[in-house]
Design an enzyme around this catalytic site. Sequence first.
Site, PDB file in Angstrom:
ATOM      1  CE  LYS A   1     -13.110  -7.114   2.444  1.00  0.00           C
ATOM      2  NZ  LYS A   1     -12.197  -6.233   1.719  1.00  0.00           N
TER       3      LYS A   1
ATOM      4  NE  ARG B   1      -2.535  -7.139  -4.681  1.00  0.00           N
ATOM      5  CZ  ARG B   1      -3.367  -7.273  -3.658  1.00  0.00           C
ATOM      6  NH1 ARG B   1      -2.894  -7.572  -2.485  1.00  0.00           N
ATOM      7  NH2 ARG B   1      -4.656  -7.117  -3.812  1.00  0.00           N
TER       8      ARG B   1
ATOM      9  CG  HIS C   1      -1.942  -1.035   1.309  1.00  0.00           C
ATOM     10  ND1 HIS C   1      -2.014  -1.931   2.344  1.00  0.00           N
ATOM     11  CD2 HIS C   1      -2.963  -1.345   0.480  1.00  0.00           C
ATOM     12  CE1 HIS C   1      -3.037  -2.750   2.150  1.00  0.00           C
ATOM     13  NE2 HIS C   1      -3.633  -2.421   1.020  1.00  0.00           N
TER      14      HIS C   1
ATOM     15  CB  SER D   1      -4.134  -6.803   4.272  1.00  0.00           C
ATOM     16  OG  SER D   1      -3.766  -5.521   3.855  1.00  0.00           O
TER      17      SER D   1
HETATM   18  P1  ADP Z   1      -9.738  -3.865  -0.728  1.00  0.00           P
HETATM   19  O1  ADP Z   1     -10.406  -4.587   0.404  1.00  0.00           O
HETATM   20  O2  ADP Z   1     -10.507  -2.716  -1.280  1.00  0.00           O
HETATM   21  O3  ADP Z   1      -9.171  -4.763  -1.806  1.00  0.00           O
HETATM   22  P2  ADP Z   1      -7.060  -3.493   0.213  1.00  0.00           P
HETATM   23  O4  ADP Z   1      -6.623  -2.728   1.403  1.00  0.00           O
HETATM   24  O5  ADP Z   1      -6.839  -4.964   0.240  1.00  0.00           O
HETATM   25  O6  ADP Z   1      -8.544  -3.127  -0.003  1.00  0.00           O
HETATM   26  O7  ADP Z   1      -6.377  -2.899  -1.086  1.00  0.00           O
HETATM   27  C1  ADP Z   1      -6.597  -1.592  -1.510  1.00  0.00           C
HETATM   28  C2  ADP Z   1      -5.951  -1.420  -2.867  1.00  0.00           C
HETATM   29  O8  ADP Z   1      -4.553  -1.577  -2.741  1.00  0.00           O
HETATM   30  C3  ADP Z   1      -6.400  -2.433  -3.927  1.00  0.00           C
HETATM   31  O9  ADP Z   1      -6.439  -1.796  -5.183  1.00  0.00           O
HETATM   32  C4  ADP Z   1      -5.301  -3.462  -3.893  1.00  0.00           C
HETATM   33  O10 ADP Z   1      -5.171  -4.116  -5.163  1.00  0.00           O
HETATM   34  C5  ADP Z   1      -4.097  -2.573  -3.621  1.00  0.00           C
HETATM   35  N1  ADP Z   1      -3.000  -3.319  -3.003  1.00  0.00           N
HETATM   36  C6  ADP Z   1      -3.005  -4.056  -1.885  1.00  0.00           C
HETATM   37  N2  ADP Z   1      -1.801  -4.621  -1.650  1.00  0.00           N
HETATM   38  C7  ADP Z   1      -1.008  -4.244  -2.690  1.00  0.00           C
HETATM   39  C8  ADP Z   1       0.339  -4.526  -3.069  1.00  0.00           C
HETATM   40  N3  ADP Z   1       1.116  -5.340  -2.373  1.00  0.00           N
HETATM   41  N4  ADP Z   1       0.801  -3.936  -4.194  1.00  0.00           N
HETATM   42  C9  ADP Z   1       0.006  -3.144  -4.927  1.00  0.00           C
HETATM   43  N5  ADP Z   1      -1.270  -2.850  -4.646  1.00  0.00           N
HETATM   44  C10 ADP Z   1      -1.775  -3.394  -3.545  1.00  0.00           C
END
Ligand code: ADP
Length: 160
Positions: free
Chosen positions: A42, A91, A18, A129
């Site tokens: 969630k 990703r 992030h 995460s």
């Molecule tokens: P959500 O529950 O909306 O998917 P996340 O917190 O998991 O929320 O992710 C928010 C955004 O950040 C999403 O677009 C996700 O693809 C991106 N994201 C999460 N981890 C990574 C990472 N390691 N590299 C790039 N983008 C990421």
Amino acid sequence: MKKLAVYPGSFDPITNGHLDIIERAAALFDMVIVAILNNSSKNSLFTVAERKAQIAQLIKKFKNVKVDSFDGLLADYMAKTKANACVRGLRAVTDLEYEFSLANINQKLNPKMETIFFMPSEENTYLSSSVVKEVYSFGGELKQSVPPLIDKALKKKFKN
Ligand code: ADP
């Protein structure tokens, strides 16, 4: 005109992936709001208040990044904040289908809403995460993937 981007997500917890995206967005936009979705359906590990405090610490080094939280539709939050674009991270190809459908729905709800995708650096490509939470829940650690304050917070959470 100042360009504002909203980076929405669960950030439960925020990882180096992030932060990688935040850094890239902050370099291109005048202002970036990291917006935590308050999603009651969630099951989250950290409360929104905890996530907000963690993110606030970690974005101190960026002058043009803020943290906020929102309920309901992202399209409504975007309209309210008058944001120019929504930032998401991509990703591997596995993210593509979900991210495309989300962007498409948001475009239907608010035709002016643009979604911009950023790619993280290679070391953050397989980081999520959920993987982080799984590893810490079994007593492992991923110090290369999360900032020290998140490493500490995860250890504390799983000790209880
Ligand atoms: P959500 O529950 O909306 O998917 P996340 O917190 O998991 O929320 O992710 C928010 C955004 O950040 C999403 O677009 C996700 O693809 C991106 N994201 C999460 N981890 C990574 C990472 N390691 N590299 C790039 N983008 C990421």
